[in-house]
Motif scaffolding. Structure first.
Motif, mmCIF file in Angstrom:
data_model
loop_
_atom_site.group_PDB
_atom_site.id
_atom_site.type_symbol
_atom_site.label_atom_id
_atom_site.label_comp_id
_atom_site.label_asym_id
_atom_site.label_seq_id
_atom_site.Cartn_x
_atom_site.Cartn_y
_atom_site.Cartn_z
ATOM 1 N N GLY B 88 0.829 -1.199 0.000
ATOM 2 C CA GLY B 88 0.000 0.000 0.000
ATOM 3 C C GLY B 88 0.862 1.247 0.000
ATOM 4 O O GLY B 88 0.646 2.186 -0.785
ATOM 5 N N THR B 92 1.058 4.120 -2.889
ATOM 6 C CA THR B 92 0.794 5.528 -2.578
ATOM 7 C C THR B 92 1.971 6.399 -3.034
ATOM 8 O O THR B 92 1.789 7.426 -3.696
ATOM 9 C CB THR B 92 0.605 5.696 -1.058
ATOM 10 N N THR B 93 3.189 5.950 -2.700
ATOM 11 C CA THR B 93 4.378 6.715 -3.077
ATOM 12 C C THR B 93 4.463 6.834 -4.601
ATOM 13 O O THR B 93 4.758 7.910 -5.136
ATOM 14 C CB THR B 93 5.643 6.026 -2.535
ATOM 15 N N VAL B 96 1.943 9.466 -5.725
ATOM 16 C CA VAL B 96 2.350 10.834 -5.378
ATOM 17 C C VAL B 96 3.507 11.274 -6.269
ATOM 18 O O VAL B 96 3.524 12.388 -6.796
ATOM 19 C CB VAL B 96 2.736 10.929 -3.882
ATOM 20 N N GLY B 117 -3.885 9.205 -3.538
ATOM 21 C CA GLY B 117 -2.823 8.434 -2.896
ATOM 22 C C GLY B 117 -3.407 7.390 -1.952
ATOM 23 O O GLY B 117 -2.938 6.249 -1.896
ATOM 24 N N ILE B 118 -4.436 7.794 -1.240
ATOM 25 C CA ILE B 118 -5.086 6.842 -0.322
ATOM 26 C C ILE B 118 -5.733 5.707 -1.110
ATOM 27 O O ILE B 118 -5.572 4.519 -0.779
ATOM 28 C CB ILE B 118 -6.113 7.584 0.559
ATOM 29 N N ALA B 120 -4.873 4.704 -4.070
ATOM 30 C CA ALA B 120 -3.803 3.884 -4.647
ATOM 31 C C ALA B 120 -3.263 2.904 -3.610
ATOM 32 O O ALA B 120 -3.029 1.732 -3.903
ATOM 33 C CB ALA B 120 -2.682 4.780 -5.159
ATOM 34 N N GLY B 121 -3.086 3.386 -2.384
ATOM 35 C CA GLY B 121 -2.587 2.513 -1.321
ATOM 36 C C GLY B 121 -3.521 1.340 -1.093
ATOM 37 O O GLY B 121 -3.104 0.183 -0.969
ATOM 38 N N ALA B 259 -0.844 3.498 3.247
ATOM 39 C CA ALA B 259 -1.024 4.811 2.646
ATOM 40 C C ALA B 259 -0.933 5.910 3.704
ATOM 41 O O ALA B 259 -0.253 6.921 3.514
ATOM 42 C CB ALA B 259 -2.365 4.876 1.923
ATOM 43 N N THR B 260 -1.586 5.687 4.849
ATOM 44 C CA THR B 260 -1.555 6.739 5.873
ATOM 45 C C THR B 260 -0.171 6.836 6.508
ATOM 46 O O THR B 260 0.278 7.928 6.854
ATOM 47 C CB THR B 260 -2.601 6.498 6.979
ATOM 48 N N LEU B 263 1.673 8.950 3.911
ATOM 49 C CA LEU B 263 1.208 10.325 3.707
ATOM 50 C C LEU B 263 1.232 11.159 4.984
ATOM 51 O O LEU B 263 1.471 12.362 4.935
ATOM 52 C CB LEU B 263 -0.220 10.320 3.143
#
Lengths: 485, 345
Positions: B88, B92-93, B96, B117-118, B120-121, B259-260, B263
């Motif tokens: 995840g 996310t990376t 972004v 991004g969330i 995607a994760g 993701a969190t 981010l």
């Protein structure tokens, strides 16, 4: 070693698995122990070999009472068991297996070859046990038990899953052992094997001994007598009203069913709508394969299956269910119901396919209806594994969807009392009157004759032509179950 | 009734044994157990910042545990959850970096980048979970090994990206990729690392797990598959489909956690971005044992334990890994009592 059982009793919960069992196995003889599954044979030999303890009664070796606490204790006292699925370590070689379990001394490959040669066994000490056939694994086990000094040998269904040649080798070895004065107990439900190798046969039914008789070679009436003893003499009269219609429902064409042990060929079979067909035979003769194939659970290796003109050949199980097939397995806790779920959750599994959220009111009402209609002793929130066997069976039946075209059952009334049996068959016959076809396997010949229109008899890889229950005699049925079509 | 009481007694006894063992572990440090536990409580609740830190840990653990409630219900030990968190974070990376290249301009608004991004994760974790599921269902590999294997693959992939394609200009190091632009950092409370978004997502995940598993047909069928694969099949439940769904859902929840982490906390991809949160989630789900109601209290307890222990070195010169020992002892005690009561039955 002479062996005697005296008034042996064993109960498991409410089941009287061995009820006053007494008989003698003379030294130097091969003694067949016959009976249907659940007759109590395994319980008896497990007590003899120390796997379980008896409630009361005596076991005597050479007229001396013995107490056998564990299997190791049993071997120390001279009794060992050859299991249906031999006990070995698949990852080790034949020699390593032998060393690990024969104990006492460090055997070399040459020692093992010499022991094997005594019985004409052809074992390669360096071969990995996992690559061997069941027959070869039995041979290691047999040699091991003999090396441990066993004087009474118990063989549990040893001829299932081994080749004809291995069977000849095994029987020859058994005769050699008997010739040395050892006693051999041969547990089986294969009549032809008992006829071929045993000197005596004892038949068990419902936990008790029905009788013992000598096995004379070339006695034509023996098989029929043994079947009589295994199932009881008098057959009930057919009591099912005629519901058969001329429309064909299930049609099998040139079907071959196979598993590791059996291969069955059914050239052509047609079951019309509204008919009940009983599948008779000793357990494990292929009835289950037949039912699983018709249910779409296990595809046949060849042939065509049609139901009401719909071709179901090679279709997934879901297609069979959509076509109106319902399979009610014998093993309720492993196959029929989901332990850990409640009655109402089972009702929901059957009913709610389209919705997202559980409708708890509908679940509960559905379960209450099923409980009332099928007289289940339980509440909607009872876990199915907590119900008694009979009530689990009622739950299974209550879960059958309406409007079925083909119902396949194994032991539909096992564990139920006589009133429940009659009542369940009334429900099933109602289904037939509405056009369903029922096929069921049962080890209760009375049930088969009473409730079937026609019977298929399974015996050692063969299936009979369908026979009408009208005018079917116990003798004829017994002969067929014994393999004489 | 009698059985229930004996189960309770077993549980009590095993917890007592755990307590004694914990005291025995603490004693050699030269501090009294009361001081140590007092310090840990102070370390977790001593100030709002400390509470925020505990909540920061709680969010991803809860996400993982809520996802694992699905796989546990369907009878699966999804050890791959750790790799799913990482997958995840990687996804996310990747997103972004694609929409906001290092040193470049944002392609769309930062808020949209964070939202995407969330998502995607979530997708990254879902695919990684599904991969474990496919290996298990079609490759006939134990889900434990499939998951563990994929954890290593995810770890390898992260390191490859950090040292290869995503390396910082000039340097490549274990400290990770270049920081995201500050405009796409998920907002946090004050000077803490607590992201309200992460906490809300965790809360939603928990509620979704609770409702779906207890009150929907899908959840019921998942549980049926978990209790008996064979019976479920005979009753007509498409087992394969349900097993794969459980893997996918668990992966998605774990991916959200990843993701969190990326981010809100680290603002980049680092090799240890999941820092065993997945395994901690596994312990929580294991202890909750089919009962999602227990996920929150157990996850909260573990977070408090881990954060509280961080104060031990500075205050008492006691190693903070003591928390891990206490945690392990408690888990063992509960599993032991469960095993003993099962045997007694």
């Amino acid at each position: 070693m002479r062996l005697e059982f005296r008034n042996i009793h064993k109960t498991f919960g409410q089941v009287h698995a061995n009820n006053d069992v007494s008989f003698v196995v003379e030294a130097g003889t091969i003694h067949g122990l016959l009976g249907e599954n659940g007759a109590g044979k395994s319980t008896l030999v497990k007590m003899l070999t120390g796997f379980i303890s008896r409630d009361s009664g005596e076991i005597l070796f050479d007229d001396k009472p013995v107490l056998i606490r564990t299997p190791v204790d049993g071997i120390r006292q001279g009794v060992g068991m050859l299991h249906q699925d031999p006990l070995d370590f698949p990852a080790l070689t034949v020699l390593e297996n032998f060393r690990a379990m024969a104990g006492g001394r460090w055997y070399t490959a040459a020692d093992l070859r010499k022991l094997a040669a005594e019985f004409n066994f052809d074992l390669d000490p360096e071969e990995q046990a996992g690559n061997l056939t069941v027959g070869e694994r039995q041979q290691i086990e047999l040699l091991r038990l003999l090396a441990l000094g066993v004087r009474t040998l118990v063989l549990d269904e040893p001829t299932t899953g081994i080749s004809a040649h291995q069977k000849d080798q095994l029987f020859a070895a058994m005769r050699t052992l008997a010739g040395q004065g050892k006693s051999v107990i041969f547990v089986s439900h294969k009549l032809e094997d008992v006829e071929e190798v045993c000197d005596y046969a004892t038949v068990m039914r419902r936990g008790g001994v029905v009788g013992s008789l000598p096995v004379a070679k070339g006695d034509d009436t023996l098989a029929a007598r043994l079947v009589d003893m295994m199932f009881g003499r008098e057959l009930a009269l057919p009591s099912k009203p005629l519901t058969t219609t001329p429309t064909p429902a299930l049609v099998l064409e040139d079907v071959v069913l196979e598993d590791e042990r059996l291969s069955i060929h059914v050239p052509k079979f047609i079951a019309p709508c509204g008919e009940v067909i009983g599948l008779a035979g000793l357990e494990g003769s292929g009835q289950r394969l037949f039912i699983l194939a018709c249910a779409g659970v296990q595809a046949p290796s060849r042939g065509q299956i049609h139901l009401r003109a719909v071709n179901l050949t090679h279709k997934p199980y879901a297609a069979y269910q959509d076509a109106g097939v319902c399979y009610v397995p014998a093993d309720r806790m492993r196959e029929g119901l989901v332990p850990g779920l409640t009655i109402q959750e089972h009702v929901a599994l059957r009913d709610g396919s389209g919705e997202f959220f559980l409708n708890t009111t509908a679940m509960q009402q559905g379960a209450e209806r099923a409980i009332a209609e099928y007289k289940i002793r339980g509440t909607p929130t009872s876990f199915v594994e907590r119900l008694s066997g009979g009530n689990q069976q009622r739950t299974q039946l209550a879960l059958m969807p309406p409007d079925l075209k083909l119902i396949l059952m194994e032991h539909p009334t096992r564990g139920l009392d006589i009133d429940s049996t009659i009542w369940i068959w009334k429900l099933l016959i109602d289904r037939c009157a509405q056009g369903a076809t029922i096929m069921f396997a049962s080890s209760d010949l009375d049930e088969i004759v009473q409730y079937s229109d026609r019977v298929l008899v399974f015996s050692g890889g063969q299936v009979s032509e369908p026979i009408s229950t009208q005018g079917l005699t116990a003798d004829r049925l017994g002969e067929m179950i014994g393999g004489k079509f | 009734m009698k059985l229930n009481r004996s189960v309770q007694v077993t549980q009590l006894v095993s917890l007592l044994i755990a307590a004694v063992l914990i005291v025995l572990v603490i004693l050699p440090t030269g501090q009294s157990p009361v001081t140590v536990i007092g310090t840990m409580i102070d370390g977790a609740f001593g100030s709002w910042d400390l509470v925020a830190r505990a909540l920061t840990t709680l969010a991803p653990v809860l996400l993982c545990a809520a996802g694992l409630a699905f796989t546990f219900s369907s009878g699966l030990y999804n050890l791959g959850v750790e790799g799913q968190v990482l997958a995840g974070a990687i996804a996310t990376t990747a997103l972004v970096r694609a929409l906001f290249p290092d040193g470049g301009q944002a392609a769309v608004s930062p808020a949209l980048i964070m939202a995407l991004g969330i998502v995607a994760g979530m997708l990254g974790g879902l695919l990684w979970g599904l991969l474990a599921g496919l290996l298990h269902v079609y490759g006939r590999i134990s889900e434990i090994f499939a998951g563990l294997g994929l954890n290593f693959v995810a770890q390898g992939l992260a390191i490859f990206l950090i040292f290869g394609p995503w390396k910082r200009a000039g340097v490549a190091s274990m400290s990770g990729t270049a920081l995201f632009d500050e405009s796409v950092w998920l907002p946090v409370l004050g000077i803490t690392e607590l992201s309200p978004v992460a906490l809300v997502l965790a809360g939603v995940a928990l509620i979704v797990a609770l409702i779906v598993l207890r009150n929907t047909y899908f959840g019921l069928r998942l549980r049926a598959v978990g209790h008996s694969l064979r019976s479920s099949f005979i009753l007509g439940i498409p087992a394969t489909q349900h097993l794969l769904s459980a893997f996918a859902i668990c992966g998605a929840f774990a991916g959200l956690a990843g993701a969190t982490q990326a981010l809100a906390i680290f603002h980049r991809l680092i090799p240890g971005i999941s820092s065993n949160l997945g395994y901690l989630g596994l312990l929580v789900a294991m202890l909750a044992n089919y009962n999602p109601i227990w996920l929150l209290p157990i996850a909260a307890f573990f977070s408090v334990l881990n954060i509280g222990a961080l104060k031990l070195p500075s205050e008492l010169k006691v190693e903070s890994s003591l928390a891990g020992v206490i945690q392990g002892l408690l888990v063992l005690a509960v599993l032991l009592s469960r095993g003993v009561s099962k045997r007694a039955k």
